[in-house]
Design a protein around this motif. Structure first.
Motif, PDB file in Angstrom:
ATOM      1  N   VAL A   1       0.834  -1.199   0.000  1.00 22.87           N
ATOM      2  CA  VAL A   1       0.000   0.000   0.000  1.00 22.87           C
ATOM      3  C   VAL A   1       0.871   1.253   0.000  1.00 22.87           C
ATOM      4  CG1 VAL A   1      -1.707   1.340   1.295  1.00 22.87           C
ATOM      5  CG2 VAL A   1      -1.939  -1.146   1.118  1.00 22.87           C
ATOM      6  N   ALA A   2       1.837   1.302   0.906  1.00 24.59           N
ATOM      7  CA  ALA A   2       2.704   2.475   0.993  1.00 24.59           C
ATOM      8  C   ALA A   2       3.519   2.657  -0.285  1.00 24.59           C
ATOM      9  CB  ALA A   2       3.628   2.365   2.194  1.00 24.59           C
ATOM     10  N   ALA A   3       4.066   1.543  -0.789  1.00 25.50           N
ATOM     11  CA  ALA A   3       4.876   1.629  -2.007  1.00 25.50           C
ATOM     12  C   ALA A   3       4.029   2.044  -3.206  1.00 25.50           C
ATOM     13  CB  ALA A   3       5.549   0.287  -2.274  1.00 25.50           C
ATOM     14  N   GLY A   4       2.872   1.410  -3.365  1.00 26.99           N
ATOM     15  CA  GLY A   4       2.015   1.734  -4.500  1.00 26.99           C
ATOM     16  C   GLY A   4       1.489   3.146  -4.452  1.00 26.99           C
ATOM     17  N   MET A   5       1.139   3.618  -3.254  1.00 21.74           N
ATOM     18  CA  MET A   5       0.625   4.974  -3.111  1.00 21.74           C
ATOM     19  C   MET A   5       1.711   6.003  -3.422  1.00 21.74           C
ATOM     20  SD  MET A   5      -1.099   6.511   0.279  1.00 21.74           S
ATOM     21  CE  MET A   5       0.465   6.253   1.093  1.00 21.74           C
ATOM     22  N   THR A   6       2.930   5.739  -2.975  1.00 21.50           N
ATOM     23  CA  THR A   6       4.033   6.648  -3.255  1.00 21.50           C
ATOM     24  C   THR A   6       4.318   6.714  -4.749  1.00 21.50           C
ATOM     25  OG1 THR A   6       5.010   6.164  -1.096  1.00 21.50           O
ATOM     26  CG2 THR A   6       6.458   7.128  -2.757  1.00 21.50           C
ATOM     27  N   MET A   7       4.329   5.564  -5.402  1.00 18.77           N
ATOM     28  CA  MET A   7       4.571   5.539  -6.842  1.00 18.77           C
ATOM     29  C   MET A   7       3.434   6.204  -7.602  1.00 18.77           C
ATOM     30  SD  MET A   7       6.665   4.660  -9.194  1.00 18.77           S
ATOM     31  CE  MET A   7       7.765   3.500  -8.396  1.00 18.77           C
ATOM     32  N   LEU A   8       2.193   5.953  -7.189  1.00 15.48           N
ATOM     33  CA  LEU A   8       1.046   6.571  -7.845  1.00 15.48           C
ATOM     34  C   LEU A   8       1.115   8.089  -7.733  1.00 15.48           C
ATOM     35  CD1 LEU A   8      -1.749   6.459  -9.207  1.00 15.48           C
ATOM     36  CD2 LEU A   8      -2.745   6.229  -6.906  1.00 15.48           C
ATOM     37  N   ASN A   9       1.463   8.563  -6.557  1.00 15.68           N
ATOM     38  CA  ASN A   9       1.563  10.001  -6.336  1.00 15.68           C
ATOM     39  C   ASN A   9       2.598  10.620  -7.276  1.00 15.68           C
ATOM     40  OD1 ASN A   9       0.820  12.282  -4.344  1.00 15.68           O
ATOM     41  ND2 ASN A   9       3.053  12.357  -4.378  1.00 15.68           N
ATOM     42  N   ALA A  10       3.752   9.963  -7.401  1.00 15.72           N
ATOM     43  CA  ALA A  10       4.815  10.478  -8.271  1.00 15.72           C
ATOM     44  C   ALA A  10       4.394  10.447  -9.735  1.00 15.72           C
ATOM     45  CB  ALA A  10       6.089   9.670  -8.063  1.00 15.72           C
ATOM     46  N   LEU A  11       3.722   9.387 -10.156  1.00 11.79           N
ATOM     47  CA  LEU A  11       3.309   9.279 -11.557  1.00 11.79           C
ATOM     48  C   LEU A  11       2.264  10.322 -11.913  1.00 11.79           C
ATOM     49  CD1 LEU A  11       3.167   5.386 -11.978  1.00 11.79           C
ATOM     50  CD2 LEU A  11       4.909   6.978 -12.816  1.00 11.79           C
ATOM     51  N   ILE A  12       1.356  10.620 -10.988  1.00 15.15           N
ATOM     52  CA  ILE A  12       0.381  11.674 -11.241  1.00 15.15           C
ATOM     53  C   ILE A  12       1.097  13.019 -11.398  1.00 15.15           C
ATOM     54  CG2 ILE A  12      -1.506  13.007 -10.219  1.00 15.15           C
ATOM     55  CD1 ILE A  12      -2.537  10.429  -8.983  1.00 15.15           C
ATOM     56  N   GLY A  13       2.079  13.257 -10.540  1.00 14.77           N
ATOM     57  CA  GLY A  13       2.820  14.503 -10.630  1.00 14.77           C
ATOM     58  C   GLY A  13       3.588  14.637 -11.924  1.00 14.77           C
ATOM     59  N   VAL A  14       4.300  13.578 -12.328  1.00 13.55           N
ATOM     60  CA  VAL A  14       5.082  13.667 -13.553  1.00 13.55           C
ATOM     61  C   VAL A  14       4.161  13.721 -14.763  1.00 13.55           C
ATOM     62  CG1 VAL A  14       5.396  11.198 -14.065  1.00 13.55           C
ATOM     63  CG2 VAL A  14       7.188  12.811 -14.640  1.00 13.55           C
ATOM     64  N   GLY A  15       3.004  13.048 -14.673  1.00 18.11           N
ATOM     65  CA  GLY A  15       2.051  13.129 -15.777  1.00 18.11           C
ATOM     66  C   GLY A  15       1.522  14.533 -15.968  1.00 18.11           C
ATOM     67  N   ALA A  16       1.142  15.192 -14.866  1.00 16.85           N
ATOM     68  CA  ALA A  16       0.650  16.567 -14.953  1.00 16.85           C
ATOM     69  C   ALA A  16       1.751  17.510 -15.435  1.00 16.85           C
ATOM     70  CB  ALA A  16       0.125  17.017 -13.584  1.00 16.85           C
ATOM     71  N   GLY A  17       2.973  17.310 -14.919  1.00 11.00           N
ATOM     72  CA  GLY A  17       4.074  18.178 -15.323  1.00 11.00           C
ATOM     73  C   GLY A  17       4.418  18.035 -16.789  1.00 11.00           C
ATOM     74  N   MET A  18       4.510  16.812 -17.277  1.00 12.17           N
ATOM     75  CA  MET A  18       4.861  16.584 -18.678  1.00 12.17           C
ATOM     76  C   MET A  18       3.746  17.048 -19.609  1.00 12.17           C
ATOM     77  SD  MET A  18       7.893  15.422 -18.793  1.00 12.17           S
ATOM     78  CE  MET A  18       7.927  14.884 -20.503  1.00 12.17           C
ATOM     79  N   ALA A  19       2.495  16.835 -19.207  1.00 11.69           N
ATOM     80  CA  ALA A  19       1.383  17.303 -20.037  1.00 11.69           C
ATOM     81  C   ALA A  19       1.390  18.821 -20.144  1.00 11.69           C
ATOM     82  CB  ALA A  19       0.056  16.817 -19.448  1.00 11.69           C
ATOM     83  N   GLY A  20       1.641  19.487 -19.025  1.00 14.59           N
ATOM     84  CA  GLY A  20       1.736  20.943 -19.074  1.00 14.59           C
ATOM     85  C   GLY A  20       2.879  21.415 -19.946  1.00 14.59           C
ATOM     86  N   LEU A  21       3.999  20.702 -19.899  1.00 14.60           N
ATOM     87  CA  LEU A  21       5.157  21.065 -20.723  1.00 14.60           C
ATOM     88  C   LEU A  21       4.835  20.932 -22.205  1.00 14.60           C
ATOM     89  CD1 LEU A  21       8.158  21.754 -21.010  1.00 14.60           C
ATOM     90  CD2 LEU A  21       8.667  19.315 -20.731  1.00 14.60           C
ATOM     91  N   PHE A  22       4.199  19.831 -22.582  1.00 13.40           N
ATOM     92  CA  PHE A  22       3.859  19.645 -23.988  1.00 13.40           C
ATOM     93  C   PHE A  22       2.790  20.638 -24.439  1.00 13.40           C
ATOM     94  CE2 PHE A  22       5.551  15.186 -23.505  1.00 13.40           C
ATOM     95  CZ  PHE A  22       6.603  15.378 -24.395  1.00 13.40           C
ATOM     96  N   ALA A  23       1.911  21.025 -23.525  1.00 10.50           N
ATOM     97  CA  ALA A  23       0.913  22.036 -23.885  1.00 10.50           C
ATOM     98  C   ALA A  23       1.583  23.369 -24.207  1.00 10.50           C
ATOM     99  CB  ALA A  23      -0.090  22.203 -22.744  1.00 10.50           C
ATOM    100  N   LEU A  24       2.659  23.684 -23.483  1.00 13.27           N
ATOM    101  CA  LEU A  24       3.382  24.934 -23.727  1.00 13.27           C
ATOM    102  C   LEU A  24       4.273  24.865 -24.958  1.00 13.27           C
ATOM    103  CD1 LEU A  24       4.439  25.904 -20.092  1.00 13.27           C
ATOM    104  CD2 LEU A  24       2.689  27.004 -21.498  1.00 13.27           C
ATOM    105  N   SER A  25       4.556  23.646 -25.454  1.00 15.46           N
ATOM    106  CA  SER A  25       5.458  23.521 -26.592  1.00 15.46           C
ATOM    107  C   SER A  25       4.896  24.133 -27.864  1.00 15.46           C
ATOM    108  CB  SER A  25       5.785  22.045 -26.839  1.00 15.46           C
ATOM    109  OG  SER A  25       4.618  21.327 -27.243  1.00 15.46           O
TER     110      SER A  25
END
Length: 738
Positions: free
Chosen positions: A195-219
């Motif tokens: 649970v702890a491992a999966g939640m930590t990984m999920l949190n990071a993936l959501i963050g990197v997904g939002a960050g990368m999507a925003g970056l490509f939107a600005l491209s």
């Protein structure tokens, strides 16, 4: 800061459904924006203000028909002299006709008409001119170009399309997922809870997904280089997982100390979250600081990566507390979920008013404590061996050479590499890095008078193989001369040739003479970056001293941290040069051909490693200071800080190494070298510098490590990263526990 983040963490847990919903809206919205607004990335590295770039701008104005991307098709006949036969000439003519009718192509030049044939009559070079620049060539046009010459190949000829038109965006595939998989395994081992491992990984993936999507939107409005999204993805994943790891680890400890989930989250975000904000700020500042170098593509790369790191920090201090609220005590290993709390109060008791429950007895036999005691006992030998070892690793650093990526170091078997090797085989290395000399006069007469002088000077210059006849612009005021060196584009002799040519033609009267070409551009970019490197390094080191002085209220600790950072950088450069430039153990990283390092790697590596080094410094030394100011001796504080932080820092470093190391499996040598250098840099800084040399030095300094002049102590603002203000706030809220 700690008190503010404490309230933020508790608020995020209380309103966890709203927080999760908001982040999902952000993720979906950014994804839709990226899908609709995404623009193309650039594969070229321009450098405004350099001579080579001024020459390119002049050529685009005076030779508009030739301003698009170019391709060179290398042709090899089955036997010597075959290009002189009617059958061979027919094959070449058919190939030229096919190339000239490709989509996006303006025209192709028959090598038999311009003499682009090897002396043995077996090799030829077909020049292909595209209408648009390399970044505007579509994938369909590029694919059609790569498939040209099918009829000739069927007759036993070798046809290898190459040139700048083949430049494209590196692809991210399944190999990078290996790094994420290893990171997940490290999390499971560290936490002992899926649970702890999966939640930590999920949190990071959501963050990197939002960050990368925003970056490509600005491209769509900001031009990104092809490596900028890769760098942003590397850092976003690595720091996203690490920051969530730090907060989750502190939250779990708080739960074991008897706090309710809400109070545990609040204190975790207030303490570990403060360190996350500071660490993230150092990374962002270092990356954004690349703008002071005044190199546009490097500025964009730095800001793109800084944006994803910023999102990772925001996700860690808002979304992570919300997810921890959903998990409750399931973030603990199963065997610990039903244990009584440290003071006998039930686990589900609302202890929001409890401020200082006694902690569970610490396991002083844990590896971190044992390692710290060993290091402090043999501190002087440890320091000497550490310095000697890092010094030996740094020995290749002075031999570092920088260049822009070329086809000569591309992956073996790739279209660009095949074309390059065939060209070198038939004509020599100089034909893969031809130079262009632009002669511009105020009048056609001035240009006509200057061209013979320039040609004579070029022909007398050492290491020049051939000078092509001049091409004149429609108005006759600009002439273009092709120069073929005897050596390849990344050879030191070619770099010397560029400077020799510029020196030889600098005194031509009544005309300006500029040297350009892919080779000259690479040399100009590398030299400008090399000149900017000491300035940026001084900026980063000065910033580290100032920031750590604010955090630790000390003079010697920041100086020690800065010197440790310099050791990390030097050793990392040395190993990277040894592998990627000198070729030692190159097979282990899948490197086909050693060569100079990519021009922007050193300055980028400094910016990134600075932020990551400060991460580990803060997470380890802040606990040492916390124990020291609460009465522990300097040695006890050092051992305690290492004992509490070693496990988490080890896990964080392994995760970063895994994520960065996953990019080593890419074929692109630029991304491969970046991933390798970052993984090695993290390993050296975390395990050698921060977890070995730092505790040894702290033990050696003793109480002197925490000395700060009174006047400076009064002048510096208190950022309260250890949560002393939060402790006071909680005690004031519950006076019965004071």
């Amino acid at each position: 800061m700690a008190t503010l983040l404490y309230r933020l963490g508790r608020g995020a847990l209380r309103r966890r459904r709203l927080v999760v919903a908001l982040w999902l809206v952000v993720l979906v919205g950014a994804g839709l924006a990226a899908a609709t607004l995404r623009g193309p990335t650039a594969s070229n590295f321009t450098m405004p203000g350099t001579e080579s770039q001024r020459a390119l701008d002049l050529l685009a104005d005076q030779f508009p028909a030739a301003s698009g991307a170019t391709g060179t098709i290398a042709v090899k006949a089955p036997a010597d002299g075959q290009l002189a036969t009617p059958q061979g000439q027919a094959v070449v003519q058919e190939l030229v006709q096919q190339a000239s009718t490709l989509p996006g192509v303006v025209g192709a030049v028959n090598p038999l008409q311009v003499g682009a044939v090897s002396p043995n009559g077996r090799y030829a070079l077909v020049q292909v001119q595209f209408a648009s620049g390399g970044d505007d060539v579509t994938d369909e046009q590029r694919t059609a170009y790569e498939q040209v010459g099918a009829a000739a190949k069927a007759q036993g000829w070798q046809v290898a399309p190459g040139g700048e038109v083949l430049g494209g965006e590196p692809e991210i595939g399944s190999t990078e997922a290996l790094g994420v998989l290893v990171a997940a395994i490290v999390l499971i081992i560290t936490f002992g809870s899926l649970v702890a491992a999966g939640m930590t990984m999920l949190n990071a993936l959501i963050g990197v997904g939002a960050g990368m999507a925003g970056l490509f939107a600005l491209s769509g409005v900001v031009q990104l280089t092809s490596t900028a999204p890769i760098l942003a993805l590397m850092l976003g994943l690595a720091v996203g997982i690490d920051y969530s790891l730090f907060i989750t680890s502190r939250h779990r400890q708080n739960l074991l100390d008897g706090l309710s989930p809400e109070e545990a989250v609040g204190r975790a975000v207030g303490t570990a979250g403060s360190a996350v904000v500071f660490a993230g700020a150092t990374v962002v500042i270092a990356l954004a600081g690349l703008a002071v170098v005044d190199i546009p593509f490097l500025t964009v790369m730095g800001l793109a990566a800084a944006g994803t790191v910023t999102v990772a920090v925001l996700v860690a201090i808002t979304l992570q507390p919300a997810l921890l609220g959903f998990a409750g005590r399931r973030v603990l290993p199963r065997r610990l979920r039903s244990l009584p709390t440290a003071d006998g109060i039930a686990a589900d008791t609302d202890d929001s008013d409890v401020t200082d429950r006694p902690a569970a007895l610490e396991d002083q036999s844990a590896f971190g404590f044992r390692w710290a005691r060993l290091i402090t006992r043999f501190r002087v030998p440890v320091i000497l061996v550490g310095l000697l070892g890092l010094g030996l690793l740094a020995l290749p650093t002075p031999d570092m050479r920088l260049a822009l990526p070329g086809a000569a170091t591309a992956a073996v078997g790739s279209p660009a590499r095949v074309a390059n090797d065939l060209t070198v085989e038939g004509f020599g290395a100089g034909f893969t890095g031809r130079l262009a000399v632009v002669v511009a006069g105020d009048t056609p007469q001035a240009t006509s008078a200057a061209v013979p002088q320039v040609t004579a000077l070029l022909q007398r210059t050492e290491n020049v193989l051939a000078v092509a006849p001049p091409q004149l612009s429609p108005d006759g005021r600009t002439a273009l001369l092709g120069v073929v060196p005897k050596t390849g584009p990344t050879d030191e002799a070619t770099e010397t040739l560029v400077h020799d040519i510029r020196g030889a033609v600098s005194g031509i009267p009544d005309a300006g003479v500029l040297l350009t070409g892919v080779t000259a551009i690479g040399i100009d970019v590398s030299e400008k970056l090399s000149d900017a490197l000491p300035i940026y390094l001084l900026l980063v080191v000065g910033l580290s001293v100032l920031l750590l002085m604010l955090v630790f209220r000390s003079l010697l600790v920041p100086i020690k941290a800065a010197l440790g950072f310099l050791l990390t950088v030097a050793a990392t450069f040395g190993i990277t040069v040894a592998v990627f430039q000198q070729g030692h153990l190159a097979d282990l990283v899948g490197l086909d051909t050693p060569g100079p390092l990519i021009s922007f790697l050193p300055i980028l590596l400094i910016g990134i490693l600075f932020g990551l080094a400060m991460d580990y410094e803060v997470f380890l030394v802040s606990r040492m200071r916390e124990d020291f100011v609460h009465g522990a001796t300097a040695r006890q504080a050092t051992i305690s800080g290492m004992g509490h932080g070693a496990r988490v820092v080890t896990a964080a470093a392994l995760i970063m190494m895994s994520v960065f190391g996953g990019f080593v499996f890419l074929e692109d040598p630029v991304i491969k070298s970046m991933g390798f250098a970052l993984a090695i840099g993290v390993a050296i800084d975390a395990f050698v510098v921060r977890m070995t040399i730092v505790p040894a030095v702290m033990s050696l300094l003793g109480d002197r490590a925490w000395w700060l002049p009174r006047w400076l102590n009064r002048a510096l603002p208190n950022v309260d990263i250890e949560g002393e203000g939060l402790r006071t706030h909680l005690e004031d809220r519950s006076p019965t526990h004071v």
